[in-house]
Design a protein around this motif. Structure first.
Motif, PDB file in Angstrom:
ATOM      1  N   ALA A 300       0.039 -12.230   2.385  1.00  0.00           N
ATOM      2  CA  ALA A 300       1.130 -12.066   3.391  1.00  0.00           C
ATOM      3  C   ALA A 300       0.912 -12.666   4.609  1.00  0.00           C
ATOM      4  CB  ALA A 300       1.279 -10.610   3.470  1.00  0.00           C
ATOM      5  N   PRO A 301      -0.343 -12.630   5.231  1.00  0.00           N
ATOM      6  CA  PRO A 301      -0.690 -13.242   6.629  1.00  0.00           C
ATOM      7  C   PRO A 301      -0.141 -14.511   6.892  1.00  0.00           C
ATOM      8  CG  PRO A 301      -2.390 -11.668   5.847  1.00  0.00           C
ATOM      9  CD  PRO A 301      -1.406 -11.958   4.687  1.00  0.00           C
ATOM     10  N   ILE A 302      -0.214 -15.457   5.781  1.00  0.00           N
ATOM     11  CA  ILE A 302       0.192 -16.758   5.629  1.00  0.00           C
ATOM     12  C   ILE A 302       1.797 -16.894   6.333  1.00  0.00           C
ATOM     13  CG2 ILE A 302       1.115 -18.880   4.520  1.00  0.00           C
ATOM     14  CD1 ILE A 302      -1.243 -18.256   2.596  1.00  0.00           C
ATOM     15  N   PHE A 303       2.442 -15.808   6.106  1.00  0.00           N
ATOM     16  CA  PHE A 303       3.868 -15.718   6.597  1.00  0.00           C
ATOM     17  C   PHE A 303       4.068 -14.779   8.002  1.00  0.00           C
ATOM     18  CE2 PHE A 303       4.169 -16.252   2.082  1.00  0.00           C
ATOM     19  CZ  PHE A 303       4.976 -17.455   1.758  1.00  0.00           C
ATOM     20  N   GLY A 304       3.005 -14.352   8.345  1.00  0.00           N
ATOM     21  CA  GLY A 304       2.802 -13.274   9.448  1.00  0.00           C
ATOM     22  C   GLY A 304       3.260 -12.162   9.271  1.00  0.00           C
ATOM     23  N   SER A 305       2.605 -11.703   8.040  1.00  0.00           N
ATOM     24  CA  SER A 305       2.835 -10.265   7.603  1.00  0.00           C
ATOM     25  C   SER A 305       1.519  -9.600   7.641  1.00  0.00           C
ATOM     26  CB  SER A 305       3.774  -9.812   6.582  1.00  0.00           C
ATOM     27  OG  SER A 305       3.903  -8.635   6.245  1.00  0.00           O
ATOM     28  N   PHE A 306       1.431  -8.288   6.871  1.00  0.00           N
ATOM     29  CA  PHE A 306       0.300  -7.415   6.945  1.00  0.00           C
ATOM     30  C   PHE A 306      -0.061  -6.949   5.463  1.00  0.00           C
ATOM     31  CE2 PHE A 306       2.308  -7.227  11.087  1.00  0.00           C
ATOM     32  CZ  PHE A 306       1.663  -8.137  11.945  1.00  0.00           C
ATOM     33  N   THR A 307      -0.897  -5.962   5.457  1.00  0.00           N
ATOM     34  CA  THR A 307      -1.552  -5.431   4.116  1.00  0.00           C
ATOM     35  C   THR A 307      -0.195  -5.049   3.592  1.00  0.00           C
ATOM     36  OG1 THR A 307      -1.939  -3.242   5.435  1.00  0.00           O
ATOM     37  CG2 THR A 307      -3.519  -4.820   4.963  1.00  0.00           C
ATOM     38  N   GLN A 308       0.050  -5.025   2.292  1.00  0.00           N
ATOM     39  CA  GLN A 308       1.248  -4.589   1.349  1.00  0.00           C
ATOM     40  C   GLN A 308       0.827  -3.480   0.528  1.00  0.00           C
ATOM     41  OE1 GLN A 308       4.368  -6.185   1.660  1.00  0.00           O
ATOM     42  NE2 GLN A 308       3.284  -7.090   3.355  1.00  0.00           N
ATOM     43  N   SER A 309       1.464  -2.513   0.370  1.00  0.00           N
ATOM     44  CA  SER A 309       1.126  -1.481  -0.434  1.00  0.00           C
ATOM     45  C   SER A 309       2.464  -0.738  -1.128  1.00  0.00           C
ATOM     46  CB  SER A 309       0.435  -0.274   0.138  1.00  0.00           C
ATOM     47  OG  SER A 309       0.897   0.301   0.911  1.00  0.00           O
ATOM     48  N   ALA A 310       2.301   0.217  -2.038  1.00  0.00           N
ATOM     49  CA  ALA A 310       3.704   0.833  -2.381  1.00  0.00           C
ATOM     50  C   ALA A 310       4.020   1.822  -1.528  1.00  0.00           C
ATOM     51  CB  ALA A 310       3.384   1.711  -3.849  1.00  0.00           C
ATOM     52  N   PHE A 311       5.289   2.021  -1.349  1.00  0.00           N
ATOM     53  CA  PHE A 311       6.195   2.855  -0.456  1.00  0.00           C
ATOM     54  C   PHE A 311       6.360   4.245  -1.171  1.00  0.00           C
ATOM     55  CE2 PHE A 311       6.293  -0.036   2.671  1.00  0.00           C
ATOM     56  CZ  PHE A 311       7.034   0.147   3.663  1.00  0.00           C
ATOM     57  N   ALA A 312       5.779   5.394  -0.594  1.00  0.00           N
ATOM     58  CA  ALA A 312       6.044   6.448  -1.332  1.00  0.00           C
ATOM     59  C   ALA A 312       7.315   7.176  -1.400  1.00  0.00           C
ATOM     60  CB  ALA A 312       4.891   7.588  -0.359  1.00  0.00           C
ATOM     61  N   GLN A 313       8.104   6.848  -0.184  1.00  0.00           N
ATOM     62  CA  GLN A 313       9.414   7.356   0.085  1.00  0.00           C
ATOM     63  C   GLN A 313      10.419   6.937  -1.412  1.00  0.00           C
ATOM     64  OE1 GLN A 313       8.072   5.525   2.461  1.00  0.00           O
ATOM     65  NE2 GLN A 313       9.270   4.566   3.843  1.00  0.00           N
ATOM     66  N   ASN A 314      10.025   5.731  -1.884  1.00  0.00           N
ATOM     67  CA  ASN A 314      10.750   4.969  -2.826  1.00  0.00           C
ATOM     68  C   ASN A 314      10.221   5.743  -4.150  1.00  0.00           C
ATOM     69  OD1 ASN A 314      10.731   2.573  -0.843  1.00  0.00           O
ATOM     70  ND2 ASN A 314      12.541   2.502  -2.062  1.00  0.00           N
ATOM     71  N   VAL A 315       8.935   6.398  -4.179  1.00  0.00           N
ATOM     72  CA  VAL A 315       8.599   6.968  -5.459  1.00  0.00           C
ATOM     73  C   VAL A 315       9.647   8.265  -5.268  1.00  0.00           C
ATOM     74  CG1 VAL A 315       6.809   8.449  -6.332  1.00  0.00           C
ATOM     75  CG2 VAL A 315       6.070   6.014  -5.439  1.00  0.00           C
ATOM     76  N   GLY A 316       9.684   8.798  -4.085  1.00  0.00           N
ATOM     77  CA  GLY A 316      10.601  10.140  -4.179  1.00  0.00           C
ATOM     78  C   GLY A 316      12.037   9.822  -4.502  1.00  0.00           C
ATOM     79  N   LEU A 317      12.624   8.191  -4.424  1.00  0.00           N
ATOM     80  CA  LEU A 317      13.992   7.935  -4.805  1.00  0.00           C
ATOM     81  C   LEU A 317      13.942   7.836  -6.251  1.00  0.00           C
ATOM     82  CD1 LEU A 317      16.829   7.282  -3.882  1.00  0.00           C
ATOM     83  CD2 LEU A 317      15.893   4.967  -3.812  1.00  0.00           C
ATOM     84  N   VAL A 318      13.043   7.337  -6.930  1.00  0.00           N
ATOM     85  CA  VAL A 318      12.688   7.591  -8.303  1.00  0.00           C
ATOM     86  C   VAL A 318      13.052   8.760  -9.079  1.00  0.00           C
ATOM     87  CG1 VAL A 318      11.336   6.937 -10.305  1.00  0.00           C
ATOM     88  CG2 VAL A 318      11.748   5.340  -8.278  1.00  0.00           C
ATOM     89  N   ALA A 319      12.270   9.773  -8.227  1.00  0.00           N
ATOM     90  CA  ALA A 319      12.334  11.202  -8.850  1.00  0.00           C
ATOM     91  C   ALA A 319      13.628  11.872  -8.619  1.00  0.00           C
ATOM     92  CB  ALA A 319      11.300  12.136  -8.021  1.00  0.00           C
ATOM     93  N   VAL A 320      14.314  11.549  -7.524  1.00  0.00           N
ATOM     94  CA  VAL A 320      15.398  12.171  -7.127  1.00  0.00           C
ATOM     95  C   VAL A 320      16.737  11.584  -7.863  1.00  0.00           C
ATOM     96  CG1 VAL A 320      16.305  10.917  -5.273  1.00  0.00           C
ATOM     97  CG2 VAL A 320      16.978  13.446  -5.363  1.00  0.00           C
ATOM     98  N   THR A 321      16.585  10.406  -8.295  1.00  0.00           N
ATOM     99  CA  THR A 321      17.804   9.674  -8.926  1.00  0.00           C
ATOM    100  C   THR A 321      17.886   9.666 -10.561  1.00  0.00           C
ATOM    101  OG1 THR A 321      16.910   7.555  -8.805  1.00  0.00           O
ATOM    102  CG2 THR A 321      18.269   8.162  -7.061  1.00  0.00           C
ATOM    103  N   GLY A 322      16.288   9.632 -10.860  1.00  0.00           N
ATOM    104  CA  GLY A 322      15.995   9.438 -12.403  1.00  0.00           C
ATOM    105  C   GLY A 322      16.319   8.147 -12.684  1.00  0.00           C
ATOM    106  N   VAL A 323      16.531   7.170 -11.796  1.00  0.00           N
ATOM    107  CA  VAL A 323      16.569   6.088 -12.524  1.00  0.00           C
ATOM    108  C   VAL A 323      15.095   5.311 -12.711  1.00  0.00           C
ATOM    109  CG1 VAL A 323      17.755   3.632 -11.926  1.00  0.00           C
ATOM    110  CG2 VAL A 323      18.750   5.709 -11.227  1.00  0.00           C
ATOM    111  N   LYS A 324      14.651   5.197 -13.542  1.00  0.00           N
ATOM    112  CA  LYS A 324      13.237   4.555 -13.831  1.00  0.00           C
ATOM    113  C   LYS A 324      13.008   3.273 -14.007  1.00  0.00           C
ATOM    114  CE  LYS A 324      12.807   9.120 -16.475  1.00  0.00           C
ATOM    115  NZ  LYS A 324      12.657   9.324 -17.828  1.00  0.00           N
ATOM    116  N   SER A 325      14.141   2.470 -14.034  1.00  0.00           N
ATOM    117  CA  SER A 325      14.096   0.932 -14.458  1.00  0.00           C
ATOM    118  C   SER A 325      13.291   0.241 -13.511  1.00  0.00           C
ATOM    119  CB  SER A 325      15.472   0.388 -14.783  1.00  0.00           C
ATOM    120  OG  SER A 325      15.256  -1.262 -14.763  1.00  0.00           O
TER     121      SER A 325
END
Length: 510
Positions: A300-325
């Motif tokens: 990521a720093p090659i393009f000018g970005s920083f450390t990457q990790s999973a977003f917890a809020q999107n884990v919540g979106l998976v839970a609330v919608t039930g869309v697992k794909s």
């Protein structure tokens, strides 16, 4: 909340279901809207701290969107040894903001190149040690994952509240009734769509509520789209735009601590989403996910970005919608790549009023916490210390949320690790689970004082193991033929059954 009604063929993992182009585009956009504010916050904060011009800050944001999209594609689709193939959205990790800000303010004067260099070096070290972290799945029973998932949700609730108040504490209307009212209206729309809509509408309730909330904001004069047309329409990423990364030992050491925290949080997110969608996550899959995280952070720093990790809020979106794909999330990753290449689209999404995001976020993040509670319901709380493990871990994880300055006078390395409620709760839960449930030497054979007063109950699985004619006598179990049935506790060196209070059964059959 209604969940997906699509059936999954026998033998197919739930995350491998492909819902089609239309559904992938709609649900993928919903993921992008959910995490957009978070992914642009880090480059915005660091760009301002580094004293960059608005144009350069815009490049940092575009780079973060582009790198996050590529990282999401790697994590969801996967290649050999990289990617857990789970519905996880990747983006700039917020856990390193304080450390990177400290590097920018340090006497070395390395600026953005020093930050990017420390991220690259620490991510390379993290990539080398992922086998250690990938072997910890046996230490993540429902007791630990439930604590972590619950903490993720509770940690994000203040974020939703901040968004609902306006998202800018320096703005004159921050916390106004207008902002909170718009957030409340969006919140109510999510609930109404979930209750009254069809299955498809329910699964899109977050996205539809954001669209409706934005239209209401436009009608009330609370949304500003005038700046969408300002700036270039297309802008290709410029590798090493901020110069060659520089490497400073102190900066790398401090960033290594951030990488350790990121590995813990990513492990928790991978295991959490596996629990939510009911799919198997073994050490190999966890290792692939962690390697994808570290490889993305390294590049990521090659393009000018920083450390990457999973977003917890999107884990919540998976839970609330039930869309697992995972293909839905991969589509979201493609949206992020496009947003990184088309700044005008990024400006359009950024124009969604922050209170609208806050209203939807309350449901999203609350669902994460509720999913954790559901996992904790599987835990056995009889005659053990599991309740105190849950209580201590959740309490410890809430400290940085309730008192953000709690660790202000602690050593920097300690504050870096424990300033995150997620990492605090995860570390405490793992340590206490090991101490009380694995290293059992010295454990009391009596109930914990915290559970001694609870009503005595029997688990269904205990009753189900009984057969017709079984009976208890003198604290021992006998079958219909009068033969003693050995108790599992005796082979585990637990107190003899005669020392336990016998359970009176009038009829021992089912």
């Amino acid at each position: 909340m209604k969940t997906s009604t699509a059936t999954t063929p026998a033998g197919q993992r739930p995350e491998d279901e492909n819902l089609g182009i239309g559904a992938n585009l709609a649900y993928g956009l919903q993921h992008v809207l959910t995490m957009y504010g978070g992914i642009v916050a880090v480059p915005l904060i660091l760009g301002q701290a580094a004293g960059l011009s608005p144009a350069d800050i815009g490049l940092l944001i575009a780079a973060s969107l582009f790198a996050g999209g590529l990282a999401t594609l790697l994590q969801t689709l996967g290649i050999p040894f990289f990617g857990c193939q789970l519905p996880l959205v990747q983006g700039v990790s917020f856990s390193g903001v304080a450390t990177m800000g400290a590097i920018l303010a340090s006497d070395t004067g390395g600026g953005i190149p020093a930050v990017l260099g420390s991220v690259m070096a620490a991510s390379f070290i993290g990539l080398l040690i992922t086998p250690v972290f990938s072997g910890i799945t046996k230490f993540f029973p429902p007791l630990v994952t439930g604590i972590v998932i619950t903490t993720i949700g509770l940690t994000l609730i203040p974020v939703a509240a901040f968004w609902a108040m306006g998202g800018n504490s320096h703005a004159p209307n921050f916390g106004s009734m207008a902002n909170i009212g718009l957030a409340a209206l969006t919140f109510i729309i999510v609930l109404l769509l979930s209750k009254l809509g069809s299955a498809s509408i329910s699964r899109l309730s977050i996205l539809l509520a954001m669209v409706i909330g934005t239209l209401i904001a436009v009608a009330l004069g609370m949304a500003d789209f005038t700046k969408v047309a300002e700036g270039p329409i297309v802008a290709l990423p410029s590798p090493l735009h901020f110069g060659m990364p520089t490497f400073h030992i102190a900066a790398i050491v401090s960033m290594c601590i951030v990488i350790m925290v990121t590995l813990v949080e990513t492990s928790a997110d991978i295991l959490a989403v596996g629990e939510i969608i009911n799919t198997k996550v073994d050490s190999k899959r966890l290792g692939n996910g962690l390697r994808a995280d570290m490889l993305s952070s390294l590049l990521a720093p090659i393009f000018g970005s920083f450390t990457q990790s999973a977003f917890a809020q999107n884990v919540g979106l998976v839970a609330v919608t039930g869309v697992k794909s995972r293909f839905v999330v991969a589509t979201g990753g493609m949206f992020l790549v496009v947003l990184g290449l088309l700044p005008i689209m990024g400006r359009l999404v950024a124009a969604v009023p922050t209170p609208v995001l806050g209203g939807a976020g309350i449901v999203l993040f609350g669902t994460v916490a509720a999913s954790g509670v559901r996992s904790l319901a599987k835990v056995d709380y009889r005659n053990n210390m599991n309740l105190i493990i849950v209580a201590a871990s959740l309490g410890f994880g809430m400290i940085p949320i309730a008192a953000p300055n709690f660790y202000e006078h602690f050593p920097t390395w300690f504050a870096t690790i424990f300033h995150s409620g997620i990492s605090s709760a995860a570390i405490m839960a793992i340590v206490l689970n090991l101490l009380f449930n694995h290293f059992t030497f010295g454990n009391s054979d009596q109930q914990s004082v915290f559970v001694a007063a609870t009503e005595r109950t029997l688990r269904y699985q205990d009753i189900r193991a009984l057969e017709d004619g079984d009976y208890f006598k003198g604290g021992k179990l006998y079958n219909a033929a009068g033969e003693e049935v050995p108790l599992l506790g005796e082979s585990n060196h637990e107190p003899p059954s005669s020392k336990r209070q016998p359970v009176p059964l009038e009829t021992a059959g089912h």
